[in-house]
Design a protein around this motif. Structure first.
Motif, PDB file in Angstrom:
ATOM      1  N   GLN A  36      59.424   7.583  41.511  1.00 48.50           N
ATOM      2  CA  GLN A  36      58.664   8.437  40.609  1.00 48.50           C
ATOM      3  C   GLN A  36      57.980   7.601  39.520  1.00 48.50           C
ATOM      4  O   GLN A  36      58.551   6.635  39.012  1.00 48.50           O
ATOM      5  CB  GLN A  36      59.581   9.462  39.948  1.00 48.50           C
ATOM      6  N   GLN A  65      51.283  15.583  44.430  1.00 51.27           N
ATOM      7  CA  GLN A  65      51.953  15.225  43.179  1.00 51.27           C
ATOM      8  C   GLN A  65      53.420  14.852  43.403  1.00 51.27           C
ATOM      9  O   GLN A  65      54.273  15.083  42.533  1.00 51.27           O
ATOM     10  CB  GLN A  65      51.853  16.372  42.162  1.00 51.27           C
ATOM     11  N   HIS A  68      55.155  12.348  40.894  1.00 54.28           N
ATOM     12  CA  HIS A  68      55.739  12.821  39.630  1.00 54.28           C
ATOM     13  C   HIS A  68      56.173  14.282  39.823  1.00 54.28           C
ATOM     14  O   HIS A  68      55.637  15.198  39.233  1.00 54.28           O
ATOM     15  CB  HIS A  68      54.741  12.686  38.468  1.00 54.28           C
ATOM     16  N   VAL A  69      57.187  14.441  40.660  1.00 50.08           N
ATOM     17  CA  VAL A  69      57.641  15.778  41.063  1.00 50.08           C
ATOM     18  C   VAL A  69      58.000  16.636  39.858  1.00 50.08           C
ATOM     19  O   VAL A  69      57.580  17.785  39.729  1.00 50.08           O
ATOM     20  CB  VAL A  69      58.849  15.659  42.023  1.00 50.08           C
ATOM     21  N   SER A  72      55.108  17.935  37.932  1.00 55.81           N
ATOM     22  CA  SER A  72      54.013  18.466  38.742  1.00 55.81           C
ATOM     23  C   SER A  72      53.782  19.941  38.445  1.00 55.81           C
ATOM     24  O   SER A  72      54.686  20.654  37.987  1.00 55.81           O
ATOM     25  CB  SER A  72      54.309  18.281  40.236  1.00 55.81           C
ATOM     26  N   TRP A  74      53.310  22.428  40.536  1.00 56.82           N
ATOM     27  CA  TRP A  74      54.046  23.354  41.391  1.00 56.82           C
ATOM     28  C   TRP A  74      55.531  23.397  41.028  1.00 56.82           C
ATOM     29  O   TRP A  74      56.167  24.450  41.095  1.00 56.82           O
ATOM     30  CB  TRP A  74      53.849  23.020  42.865  1.00 56.82           C
TER      31      TRP A  74
END
Length: 431
Positions: A36, A65, A68-69, A72, A74
């Motif tokens: 990340q 994305q 950078h979960v 992000s 979502w």
């Protein structure tokens, strides 16, 4: 209005909440597996030729994305959706349930008690005295009792009804803190050698804090494996008259004015060598992943024209420093501060190896909310285990019987076993 109620019912549905939790758990696992916050070029170089799971290459990973979960769009949308579902569930179910639990229910007829989950009838010579004895005994056991002449209502453990509401509140605060930290937090990871400094700047480019590594030590076990890393840091803020000194180590971070400094890793920064009669040279070390993990080294020419290079390789600040020729043959093993060895006709000595401290600096404004959310969630979870028990007792119109009924929101079997002991204080025999 009906459409809004249906939407609220859909959003607060338990199945939806479970689905959202599952999706958040899967996303968190993906964020743990994939690196990340790295440079986009890393994802393109690493995953374009070898797609993750055979499906997602570097370009798709950046588009989704996945680099950078946790920040992000979502992922934050999932957190917001789950938070909204918890708020609606609390508003539609938990709050009314708490209000209902706080209201006293007054049953007036014996036939009403017969329909409860637990019901008993006692034959008494003096049922009125038995009623008073039972009410007094319940008070001594910590029950709340509300008397109405020839009947009473009693309850215990109403605080347990607050538990689910607190759990939902804690989870919402936790998600708010996580989202706030992901959007407004900062993270910086740097390797510092002793004597080197790091300036932390604000958005205007002004220095907020100067961090200097005074000392760094690696504690090793008898086999030479690192066990603990310790860094002595000097922190100088612009408005402070004098710097402050702090020591950090693994699992013992420093919290300073909203920032947390972690001892995250270690590395080797430089090596001091002397070749022949040259002055001591401090040269930077670099990693060689193709040769193995935790391996540092440099290529050192042994002639003024840069010819006849040798490779110095080491895996610890204590050495040994292995010297390899251009053909890959081992020429010598040198100890820092030890004797010199002749390499290509010249004495080569290693004076010192300088380690570097791996520091992780985090500023997360959402941490207080996250901690508060955890605390409230744990408190609510503990209170949720408290069973809410209710008991009613009504005198028979003829005054010869005492009718008792009870309810419990959990562990009804345990309450059923306890009920005979509770009503035995009234005397008489059960019908």
């Amino acid at each position: 209005m009906t459409a809004l109620r249906r939407l609220a019912a859909l959003l607060s549905d338990l199945r939806l909440a479970i689905t959202l939790l599952l999706l958040i758990a899967i996303a968190s696992a993906v964020g743990t597996i994939l690196p990340q916050g790295e440079d986009p070029a890393l994802y393109l170089d690493r995953f374009n030729n070898d797609p993750w799971l055979g499906l997602i290459n570097g370009d798709r990973m950046l588009a989704l994305q996945l680099d950078h979960v946790y920040s992000s769009f979502w992922f934050l949308s999932l957190l917001g959706w789950l938070g909204l579902a918890l708020i609606l569930c609390s508003w539609r179910r938990q709050w009314p349930a708490l209000q209902t639990a706080l209201r006293w229910i007054d049953y007036r007829e014996p036939r009403q008690l017969s329909k409860l989950a637990l019901a008993e009838s006692l034959s008494l010579d003096d049922a009125s005295t038995g009623l008073r004895r039972l009410a007094s005994s319940l008070r001594e056991r910590g029950w709340q009792v509300q008397e109405h002449g020839e009947r009473f209502s009693a309850r215990r453990g109403v605080v347990g009804r607050v538990g689910p509401l607190l759990v939902h509140t804690g989870l919402v605060l936790l998600m708010l803190g996580a989202a706030w930290g992901a959007l407004a937090g900062h993270r910086l990871e740097r390797y510092l050698a002793p004597g080197r400094s790091l300036d932390l700047l604000n958005r205007q480019g002004e220095s907020q804090l100067t961090l200097t590594l005074e000392q760094f030590a690696i504690e090793r076990d008898p086999a030479g494996r690192p066990e603990q890393f310790r860094s002595v840091l000097e922190l100088q803020a612009p408005n402070d008259a004098s710097p402050s000194i702090h020591e950090i180590s693994v699992n013992h971070p420093l919290r300073f004015r909203g920032m947390t400094v972690y001892q995250a890793d270690w590395s080797l920064a430089a090596i001091t060598v002397q070749l022949g009669n040259s002055p001591r040279l401090q040269l930077p070390l670099q990693t060689f992943p193709e040769l193995g993990d935790q391996l540092w080294g440099l290529v050192l020419p042994t002639r003024p024209d840069g010819s006849e290079p040798v490779l110095l390789a080491l895996s610890s600040e204590e050495g040994p420093v292995q010297v390899f020729g251009s053909g890959g043959d081992s020429l010598a093993n040198l100890r820092p501060g030890g004797a010199a060895a002749e390499i290509n006709g010249l004495p080569l000595r290693v004076w010192e190896v300088m380690p570097a401290s791996g520091l992780l600096l985090k500023r997360d404004p959402g941490v207080p909310l996250v901690y508060a959310g955890f605390a409230i969630t744990l408190l609510g979870g503990g209170l949720s285990l408290v069973a809410t028990r209710q008991l009613w007792a009504i005198l028979d119109p003829e005054g010869r019987k005492l009718h008792v009924g009870g309810l419990c929101n959990r562990n009804l079997g345990g309450f059923a076993r306890e009920l005979p002991e509770l009503i035995s204080t009234a005397g008489g025999c059960r019908d």
